[in-house]
Each structure stands twice: as C-alpha cells, then as structure tokens.
Motif scaffolding. Structure first.
Motif, PDB file in Angstrom:
ATOM      1  N   PRO A   1      50.289 -14.971  -8.351  1.00 29.53           N
ATOM      2  CA  PRO A   1      51.525 -14.707  -9.202  1.00 29.53           C
ATOM      3  C   PRO A   1      50.769 -13.758 -10.524  1.00 29.53           C
ATOM      4  CG  PRO A   1      50.655 -17.282  -9.303  1.00 29.53           C
ATOM      5  CD  PRO A   1      50.111 -16.611  -8.236  1.00 29.53           C
ATOM      6  N   ILE A   2      51.747 -12.914 -10.979  1.00 26.49           N
ATOM      7  CA  ILE A   2      51.112 -12.064 -11.977  1.00 26.49           C
ATOM      8  C   ILE A   2      51.817 -12.499 -13.281  1.00 26.49           C
ATOM      9  CG2 ILE A   2      51.091  -9.621 -12.872  1.00 26.49           C
ATOM     10  CD1 ILE A   2      51.371  -8.861  -9.777  1.00 26.49           C
ATOM     11  N   GLY A   3      51.079 -13.095 -14.239  1.00 27.82           N
ATOM     12  CA  GLY A   3      51.252 -13.717 -15.386  1.00 27.82           C
ATOM     13  C   GLY A   3      51.789 -12.601 -16.518  1.00 27.82           C
ATOM     14  N   GLY A   4      52.144 -13.161 -17.702  1.00 25.22           N
ATOM     15  CA  GLY A   4      52.599 -12.209 -18.858  1.00 25.22           C
ATOM     16  C   GLY A   4      53.853 -11.346 -18.429  1.00 25.22           C
ATOM     17  N   GLY A   5      53.862 -10.154 -19.084  1.00 25.28           N
ATOM     18  CA  GLY A   5      54.718  -9.440 -18.858  1.00 25.28           C
ATOM     19  C   GLY A   5      55.919  -9.798 -19.871  1.00 25.28           C
ATOM     20  N   LEU A   6      57.074  -9.046 -19.779  1.00 29.50           N
ATOM     21  CA  LEU A   6      58.219  -8.999 -20.567  1.00 29.50           C
ATOM     22  C   LEU A   6      59.241  -9.752 -20.030  1.00 29.50           C
ATOM     23  CD1 LEU A   6      58.692  -5.201 -21.494  1.00 29.50           C
ATOM     24  CD2 LEU A   6      57.466  -6.954 -22.757  1.00 29.50           C
ATOM     25  N   ASP A   7      60.135 -10.305 -20.820  1.00 23.42           N
ATOM     26  CA  ASP A   7      61.133 -11.067 -20.712  1.00 23.42           C
ATOM     27  C   ASP A   7      62.463 -10.068 -19.815  1.00 23.42           C
ATOM     28  OD1 ASP A   7      60.306 -13.559 -21.341  1.00 23.42           O
ATOM     29  OD2 ASP A   7      61.362 -13.412 -23.386  1.00 23.42           O
ATOM     30  N   TRP A   8      62.967 -10.608 -19.099  1.00 26.16           N
ATOM     31  CA  TRP A   8      63.666  -9.671 -18.510  1.00 26.16           C
ATOM     32  C   TRP A   8      64.730  -8.786 -19.308  1.00 26.16           C
ATOM     33  CZ3 TRP A   8      64.361  -8.198 -13.588  1.00 26.16           C
ATOM     34  CH2 TRP A   8      65.384  -7.494 -12.788  1.00 26.16           C
ATOM     35  N   ALA A   9      65.483  -9.416 -20.209  1.00 26.53           N
ATOM     36  CA  ALA A   9      66.244  -8.615 -21.236  1.00 26.53           C
ATOM     37  C   ALA A   9      65.377  -7.295 -21.845  1.00 26.53           C
ATOM     38  CB  ALA A   9      66.668  -9.209 -22.073  1.00 26.53           C
ATOM     39  N   GLU A  10      64.036  -7.563 -21.709  1.00 26.28           N
ATOM     40  CA  GLU A  10      63.093  -6.491 -22.430  1.00 26.28           C
ATOM     41  C   GLU A  10      62.580  -5.574 -21.373  1.00 26.28           C
ATOM     42  OE1 GLU A  10      60.326  -8.915 -24.410  1.00 26.28           O
ATOM     43  OE2 GLU A  10      61.646  -9.523 -26.051  1.00 26.28           O
ATOM     44  N   ARG A  11      62.792  -5.639 -20.186  1.00 29.93           N
ATOM     45  CA  ARG A  11      62.073  -4.773 -19.156  1.00 29.93           C
ATOM     46  C   ARG A  11      62.919  -3.402 -19.117  1.00 29.93           C
ATOM     47  NH1 ARG A  11      59.074  -7.724 -14.401  1.00 29.93           N
ATOM     48  NH2 ARG A  11      58.395  -9.564 -15.486  1.00 29.93           N
ATOM     49  N   GLU A  12      62.105  -2.576 -18.645  1.00 25.99           N
ATOM     50  CA  GLU A  12      62.726  -1.355 -18.736  1.00 25.99           C
ATOM     51  C   GLU A  12      63.714  -1.108 -17.299  1.00 25.99           C
ATOM     52  OE1 GLU A  12      60.067   2.211 -18.969  1.00 25.99           O
ATOM     53  OE2 GLU A  12      58.599   1.031 -20.171  1.00 25.99           O
TER      54      GLU A  12
END
Length: 368
Positions: free
Chosen positions: A188-199
């Motif tokens: 699993p690749i942790g971190g990143g943006l919440d769905w609403a904030e993704r490009e």
C-alpha cells in the motif's frame, strides 16, 4: 541454510517480472546462501531504487555478457523482448555453473531443470504453438525443443507458482499441471491527498512498450476530453533501450498535446507522488499476466481502469465498472466514472510484500 540459485533471464527490461526477481532475492537472502544467475542487468542499486527493494546478492553472468546484453537489446527493438531465446541461453549457463546448488528458483517462467526447483511463471514462454497461442512466434517450436520441453512435461520435482488465476489456466493448458497462485508484491502506498483534493488527471504508469499499448492511453484521454471532461494525462514509466523506437512515438504524441506529459525512468518518490495526487490510473494492455501497475493504482487510492482480460481481473475483482474492451469503451467507462463521481472502494493492502516474502520462503522450504 541452503544454497539457492535464483534464475532470471534478463533484468534489462525493467518490468514487473524483474520486480518479482528482486523481491525473491530479498525474501531469501537472510535465510539462504543466494546467488542470482542472469544474462545481463543494470546495477542492483539501480533496480532496488526502481522497485523499492533491498536485494543484495552476488550476481553471475556469462562471459561476454557486457556485449550480449546490448546486442539483444538492439535486436529486441525490432523483434520483441526475445524471452525464450534468452532463457535457453541462460539455462545453458546455469547447467554449467550452478553445480552444488541445493535448489533453483526461476523468476523467469518455466525451465527443464535437472534438480529441484521453484518456478514462478509470469506467463509460459514455451509450447505456445502447441496450444494455438496467437502470440507465439514462428520459432517457438525451435526454442521449445532447445529448452527440453517439447514433450510438454515440466520436471516432477518443480513447484509451480503463477502470478494470477488467468496465468494458472495457461500453465495448466500447456503442461497439464495446476500451479499455486501467488500474486506479486505491491505494498500500500501511504499518504497522498484526500479524494476531493486530487487532480482530475489520469496516470498511465509502467513499462513503455508496444505490448503495453501505451499510445492507447493517449487515445483514450483524447476521447474522454472530446466528451467534455477536462482531464490531463501523465505517462510515466520505464523506457528500456529495447523499446526505444516505440518510446520515441510516445514522446511525439505527448509533444503534440499540451495535456499529455511524458516522464521516463523516474524515481520511486516521483511515481508515488503522481499516484497519490491524481484520481485515475489507466492500464491499456489486454491479457496482462497480472498487472502490477494496476495493483499500484489500487494501492495508492486511485480509481483504476484496465482491459477486461488477463490477471487484471484478479486485481480489480472482476468489477465491470473498472474494466473495458476497447479504446472507445475505455473512454466511455472513464467518462461514466467522472460523471457519477465514483470513488475507489478496493482495499489498498491486498498484495503487500510481507505476504509475498513469507509465501516464497515457505515454498522454498517445502521444496527443500
């Protein structure tokens, strides 16, 4: 502690099979005396950085491999990856130089080894013509005979393992034996943006090569945009010299579109950054043997799409809303996801490396 030879035809293609090879070495190196036999390879440090592994084993290559590797790459740009002849050549080298080894572990498909083995089959490389495989080359019968597998029988003391249920069926059809399915390792690749904030963008990752149909990703995004959706595309993947002509075509397609970017041989951090900041992941190869890139899309929390064939169905649990049958169907499928606001629902931790490493060690112990 046993003496184990890991056998892998070439690490120059920088593919999912190569990642499995590095993971197998890493899984076994602390409990056995491991040597990697291969025809040619970049430095292990380069591959470890690419695949997020920590393999540190001695590597043995045939004399003249510094010339053999580039020669095969030059031919492969026009004739394909030449996995079968590479494996035949490697088998000859292993037979001469792996004396005293307790166990052979192939991470490059099936071999007629003369001693106990564990064989991880990404897709059968011999006997294609015997089962009317459309992708089998005209020299397949020759390579099959040279490999010692013309009778379609694998060694009785070989433990067979495959990367997906689809590949397992292909092995059973050719050799009449049911292998164990062990999906490759994808953490699993942790971190990143919440769905609403993704490009609102698409990532097409993995090896850039004709069989991966990377240009289809460009065509699909073209069609999605024609449907009125303002999405962009990141093509990001390995660009092995063996595929340089095709990589040039992909680069030309990207240069012709302001909404398509191409990045080759990027760091692991850069890949994960793209996957965890964008909404959609796209695979375009039909009959993918497993689909490590698709598994990485899921692991990073993107909404993944792939052709409705091959091992990718395992990765996506056969969900029709994630699968497509053609470029137009893919454009329609992605567009529906955008229009309905669909979000990812598959678990991100299904294929973790700890599971894979434990199972490889267990399979080796059982065979020993």
């Amino acid at each position: 502690m046993a003496r184990v030879a890991v056998v892998h035809n070439t690490l120059d293609l920088r593919s999912g099979a190569d990642a499995v090879c590095l993971h197998v070495c890493e899984a076994l190196q602390d409990v056995h005396d491991v040597t990697l036999f291969t025809l040619s390879h970049p430095p292990l440090s380069t591959l470890n950085g690419m695949f997020d592994t920590a393999a540190a084993v001695p590597v043995r290559t045939p004399p003249g491999s510094e010339f053999l590797g580039p020669a095969l790459e030059l031919v492969a740009d026009h004739a394909g990856p030449l996995l079968a002849p590479r494996s035949v050549l490697l088998d000859c080298f292993v037979r001469r130089h792996a004396q005293g080894v307790d166990l052979l572990v192939s991470t490059a498909n099936e071999f007629d080894f003369s001693r106990p083995s564990v064989q991880y089959v990404h897709y059968p490389q011999f006997n294609g013509r015997a089962v009317d495989d459309d992708d089998a080359g005209r020299l397949d019968p020759l390579w099959t005979r040279l490999a010692g597998l013309g009778d379609r029988r694998l060694p009785a003391d070989a433990t067979l393992v495959t990367n997906s249920s689809w590949t397992a069926e292909a092995v059973a059809e050719r050799y009449g034996r049911e292998p164990t399915v062990l999906h490759p390792p994808v953490d699993p690749i942790g971190g990143g943006l919440d769905w609403a904030e993704r490009e609102h963008g698409v990532v097409a990752a993995g090896r850039i090569a004709p069989d991966k149909r990377t240009l289809d990703a460009v065509r699909i995004v073209d069609a999605v945009r024609e449907r009125g959706h303002d999405v962009h595309l990141h093509v990001v993947g390995t660009a092995a010299p063996a595929y340089r002509s095709y990589v040039d075509r992909v680069a030309a397609a990207a240069d012709a579109r302001e909404y398509v970017s191409l990045e080759t041989d990027v760091s692991r951090n850069r890949l994960e950054s793209l996957l965890t900041t964008h909404r959609y992941g796209l695979s375009t190869k039909p009959d993918e043997h497993f689909g490590m890139t698709v598994a990485e899309y899921v692991a990073a929390g993107t909404l993944a799409f792939a052709p409705d064939s091959g091992g990718q169905r395992d990765v996506l649990d056969g969900a029709e809303e994630h699968l497509f049958s053609s470029v137009p169907d893919a454009a329609a499928t992605v567009s529906r996801a955008i229009e309905t606001g669909r979000e990812p629902s598959l678990p991100r931790d299904r294929f973790g490396r700890d599971r894979f490493h434990r199972r490889i060690r267990a399979l080796v112990a059982d065979r020993l």
